[in-house]
Scaffold this motif. Structure first.
Motif, PDB file in Angstrom:
ATOM      1  N   GLU A 113       0.825  -1.218   0.000  1.00 62.32           N
ATOM      2  CA  GLU A 113       0.000   0.000   0.000  1.00 62.32           C
ATOM      3  C   GLU A 113       0.855   1.261   0.000  1.00 62.32           C
ATOM      4  N   ASP A 115       3.648   1.695  -1.513  1.00 60.00           N
ATOM      5  CA  ASP A 115       4.457   1.747  -2.734  1.00 60.00           C
ATOM      6  C   ASP A 115       5.948   1.636  -2.416  1.00 60.00           C
ATOM      7  N   ILE A 134      -5.139  -5.696  -0.510  1.00 61.57           N
ATOM      8  CA  ILE A 134      -4.253  -5.912  -1.658  1.00 61.57           C
ATOM      9  C   ILE A 134      -4.856  -6.992  -2.551  1.00 61.57           C
ATOM     10  N   THR A 248      -0.576  -4.457  -5.800  1.00 58.18           N
ATOM     11  CA  THR A 248      -1.512  -3.369  -5.529  1.00 58.18           C
ATOM     12  C   THR A 248      -2.947  -3.821  -5.810  1.00 58.18           C
TER      13      THR A 248
END
Length: 295
Positions: A113, A115, A134, A248
């Motif tokens: 989440e 990145d 996710i 993601t």
């Protein structure tokens, strides 16, 4: 091979892989996966962005024999690592351009989440709670939970015996599925000890701070193999744990690419197993599971 350490992760202890666990002097380690030559992807997709960048950040474990372990030379090796290389290769990314990020169980959703990684390949059980945050590609492996004890322990014979021995302490890892699932077998929550890393559980079992360790059987077999006879598995597998690749949420195109890549590279998948986790006594070469629909 590059890797980094993040502020989210405690300092990891180095665990040496024995020749029996992951390769030997007879050069049984896996060859590098094939790297695609200038693959083309639809603009705007994760695949196009990664291929253009020429690098990928992959979260994995650094403390699990056979799956993801930092060896004495500072290299990361194991089945999850090799699976990750297959996917990177299909993106045109060589293994020297992979950035492996240490990712304990408790932070796997966080790093996706946030990145901080592009995907997580880290003995990551697919479940509905995690899918709220996710998405998963896969599964690429099916494991099952079991119990590890000291070789001379005859009191603990499986999960049910933990309730019958209320003073017994069992260890697992914060944020893991095994930690959640063992709770129903305990006489009291006080029986459960949690750490960030399974290697910490193994150390605590060796020095007598805990009486048992629970996680997936294939991970425990790795610890048994390098314990010099100090540990053993007891009882039968009592759960099913499908391992997926975390990405993601909602990235359906990337999910389908990962699934297709593994299905198209089954020989490389088998080679990855046989050169890593498959070196551990008691393991069997798996069949690549059919992937679940991407969502």
């Amino acid at each position: 091979m590059k890797f980094r350490r993040t502020a989210l992760v405690a300092t990891l202890s180095v665990v040496a892989l024995t020749a029996a666990a992951c390769g030997s002097d007879d050069d049984s380690s896996s060859s590098a996966p094939e790297v695609a030559d200038a693959p083309e992807f639809e603009a705007g997709t994760t695949m196009a962005e990664l291929a253009e960048a020429g690098t990928i950040r992959i979260g994995t474990k650094f403390d699990q024999p056979g799956f993801g372990l930092e060896n004495l030379e500072g290299e990361i090796e194991g089945f999850d690592v090799e699976v990750a290389k297959i996917i990177a290769g299909a993106l045109g990314i060589a293994e020297d351009d992979i950035e492996f990020v240490p990712t304990p169980s408790a932070v796997r959703e966080d790093v996706i989440e946030g990145d901080e990684v592009d995907m997580v390949v880290a003995t990551y059980t697919i479940n509905d709670t995690r899918k709220e945050r996710i998405s998963f590609a896969g599964p690429y492996y099916l494991a099952g939970q079991q119990i590890m004890v000291a070789e001379d322990n005859d009191d603990i014979t499986g999960p049910e015996s933990l309730r019958e021995n209320p003073d017994a302490k069992v260890c697992s890892v914060t944020g893991s599925t095994p930690a959640e699932q063992i709770a129903e077998y305990l006489a009291s929550p006080d029986q459960l000890t949690l750490f960030d890393e399974y290697s910490q559980c193994a150390d605590s079992l060796r020095n007598g701070q805990v009486d048992a360790v629970t996680t997936d059987n294939v991970i425990l077999l790795g610890f048994v193999s390098e314990s010099d006879g100090a540990f053993k598995l007891v009882g039968e597998q009592f759960t099913e744990e499908p391992y997926g690749i975390g990405i993601t949420k909602g990235d359906v195109a990337f999910c389908e690419f990962i699934n297709d890549t593994l299905q198209e590279n089954e020989d490389a998948y088998i080679e990855a197993w046989e050169s890593t986790a498959g070196q551990v006594e008691g393991t069997e070469t798996p069949e690549l599971p059919e992937p679940a629909p991407c969502a």
